[in-house]
Design an enzyme around this catalytic site. Sequence first.
Site, PDB file in Angstrom:
ATOM      1  N   GLY A 194       0.734  -8.283   7.481  1.00  0.00           N
ATOM      2  CA  GLY A 194       0.775  -8.200   8.927  1.00  0.00           C
ATOM      3  C   GLY A 194       1.652  -7.155   9.571  1.00  0.00           C
TER       4      GLY A 194
ATOM      5  N   SER B 292      -6.999 -13.435   1.796  1.00  0.00           N
ATOM      6  CA  SER B 292      -5.929 -14.071   1.034  1.00  0.00           C
ATOM      7  C   SER B 292      -5.281 -15.174   1.859  1.00  0.00           C
ATOM      8  CB  SER B 292      -4.875 -13.027   0.642  1.00  0.00           C
ATOM      9  OG  SER B 292      -3.674 -13.652   0.245  1.00  0.00           O
TER      10      SER B 292
ATOM     11  N   CYS C 103      -5.501  -7.005   6.480  1.00  0.00           N
ATOM     12  CA  CYS C 103      -4.232  -6.764   7.180  1.00  0.00           C
ATOM     13  C   CYS C 103      -2.997  -7.038   6.332  1.00  0.00           C
ATOM     14  CB  CYS C 103      -4.168  -7.625   8.447  1.00  0.00           C
ATOM     15  SG  CYS C 103      -4.109  -9.409   8.132  1.00  0.00           S
TER      16      CYS C 103
ATOM     17  N   SER D  50       0.864  -1.179   0.000  1.00  0.00           N
ATOM     18  CA  SER D  50       0.000   0.000   0.000  1.00  0.00           C
ATOM     19  C   SER D  50       0.899   1.226   0.000  1.00  0.00           C
ATOM     20  CB  SER D  50      -0.936  -0.005   1.233  1.00  0.00           C
ATOM     21  OG  SER D  50      -0.205  -0.143   2.422  1.00  0.00           O
TER      22      SER D  50
ATOM     23  N   THR E 156      -7.962 -11.163   6.745  1.00  0.00           N
ATOM     24  CA  THR E 156      -7.656 -11.124   5.322  1.00  0.00           C
ATOM     25  C   THR E 156      -8.451 -12.211   4.618  1.00  0.00           C
ATOM     26  OG1 THR E 156      -5.897 -11.325   3.659  1.00  0.00           O
ATOM     27  CG2 THR E 156      -5.634 -12.638   5.655  1.00  0.00           C
TER      28      THR E 156
ATOM     29  N   LEU F 135      -7.346  -3.444  18.787  1.00  0.00           N
ATOM     30  CA  LEU F 135      -7.237  -2.912  17.424  1.00  0.00           C
ATOM     31  C   LEU F 135      -7.649  -3.976  16.420  1.00  0.00           C
ATOM     32  CD1 LEU F 135      -6.075  -0.860  15.268  1.00  0.00           C
ATOM     33  CD2 LEU F 135      -3.889  -2.039  15.556  1.00  0.00           C
TER      34      LEU F 135
ATOM     35  N   CYS G 204      -0.739   3.183 -12.869  1.00  0.00           N
ATOM     36  CA  CYS G 204      -1.164   3.702 -11.558  1.00  0.00           C
ATOM     37  C   CYS G 204      -0.288   4.869 -11.129  1.00  0.00           C
ATOM     38  CB  CYS G 204      -1.115   2.589 -10.509  1.00  0.00           C
ATOM     39  SG  CYS G 204      -2.453   1.398 -10.636  1.00  0.00           S
TER      40      CYS G 204
END
Length: 391
Positions: free
Chosen positions: A178, A198, A175, A136, A196, A170, A358
């Site tokens: 991790g 995935s 995620c 990200s 997740t 939290l 992108c």
Amino acid sequence: MNLDKVFYQNFMKNLFADPCEVRYWDGNVVNYGEGEAQFRIGFNEPIGKKEIISDLSLAFGEGYMQKKIDIEGSVQKVIESIYRKQDSPLNQKNPYVKWAKILSNNIIKSKENIQYHYDIGNDFYRLWLDETMTYSCAYFKSPEDTLTQAQINKVDHILGKLNLQPGQTLLDIGCGWGELILTAAKNYQVKALGITLSSEQYTRVLERIQNEGLQDLVEVQLMDYREIKDRNYDRVVSVGMIEHVGKEHLEEYFSTVKNLLSEGGVSLLHCITGYEESAINSWFNKYIFPGGYIPAVQELVSLMASNRFYLIDLESLREHYTRTLEHWAQNFEKSLPIIQKMKDETFIRMWRLYLNSCAAAFHCGNIDLHQFLFTKGVNNSWPLTREYLYP
């Protein structure tokens, strides 16, 4: 095939903001624009006029993947040149560009969509992501920051914004591999759950929790956020996940977060945004992010208000994502000798086009990246200034 040469000439003439050289399939070379060519486009074979008119993004995207089109020069700069040309046939207002149909991302479909993109293999992602395996937008405190440092900065920036206190709970929706939940547990002594869809990510996070001895503080589950029942959290964070929710399920996302947050609790949403409501184009939907949808800023703010959330901070990180994507694209090219043993040329061209387009879209402002910080109900104990963020 009956080719309309006049159509092609007119089409290419209006495509780019910069001078360029185009080599056609018959060997004819034409220069467009004034001055020295900034890049070269080569047509190894024609793309039919009907394909271009019916769906331009798909026709050109597949054309590049299938080697019908070659690009000599920076792929990012070529796409930026298209975006900067206001009347380009590939700009977002043109009827030639088709947007993906907005489909319902129910729990089963969401899992399929996520696995399509994220379960390519941890070995593949490890080649071009940073050491933290963070997929990200990073946060560059300095242009000299490495990608790894910028990703560490990003996680610290998010956890700092959440004003975490020891013993709090939290939830990280989507995620990834991790890094955020592990850092939150180690640095803030909070109890964290990451979820997740995935299986590749889930396996890796589980390994990291065990290897770092954080079983008492960190948990990971392979599940959809809508499947969490009877649990409340002091903080809910989501990084790069809501783009997979789909327009029809945005309201469901916010109402679910409201149910998961304790009264006065705080949530941070880190996501790609647009300034108009828009689905992704058909090439992205078919090859990169099936079921994806980029929400508009005003769309998200409106949904926060209707769910009695109070927006307390909003920050744009658009150029941070440009830099992040440029790092990823460079790492991808450096790893080509290994990737070529894992993937075929069509896949490689697809991924190159994805990363560079992108980067171009963020740099030209077609899309943005925002962090929204909001509370469930009124939270009068929140710091009065942003000084807490920068101790």
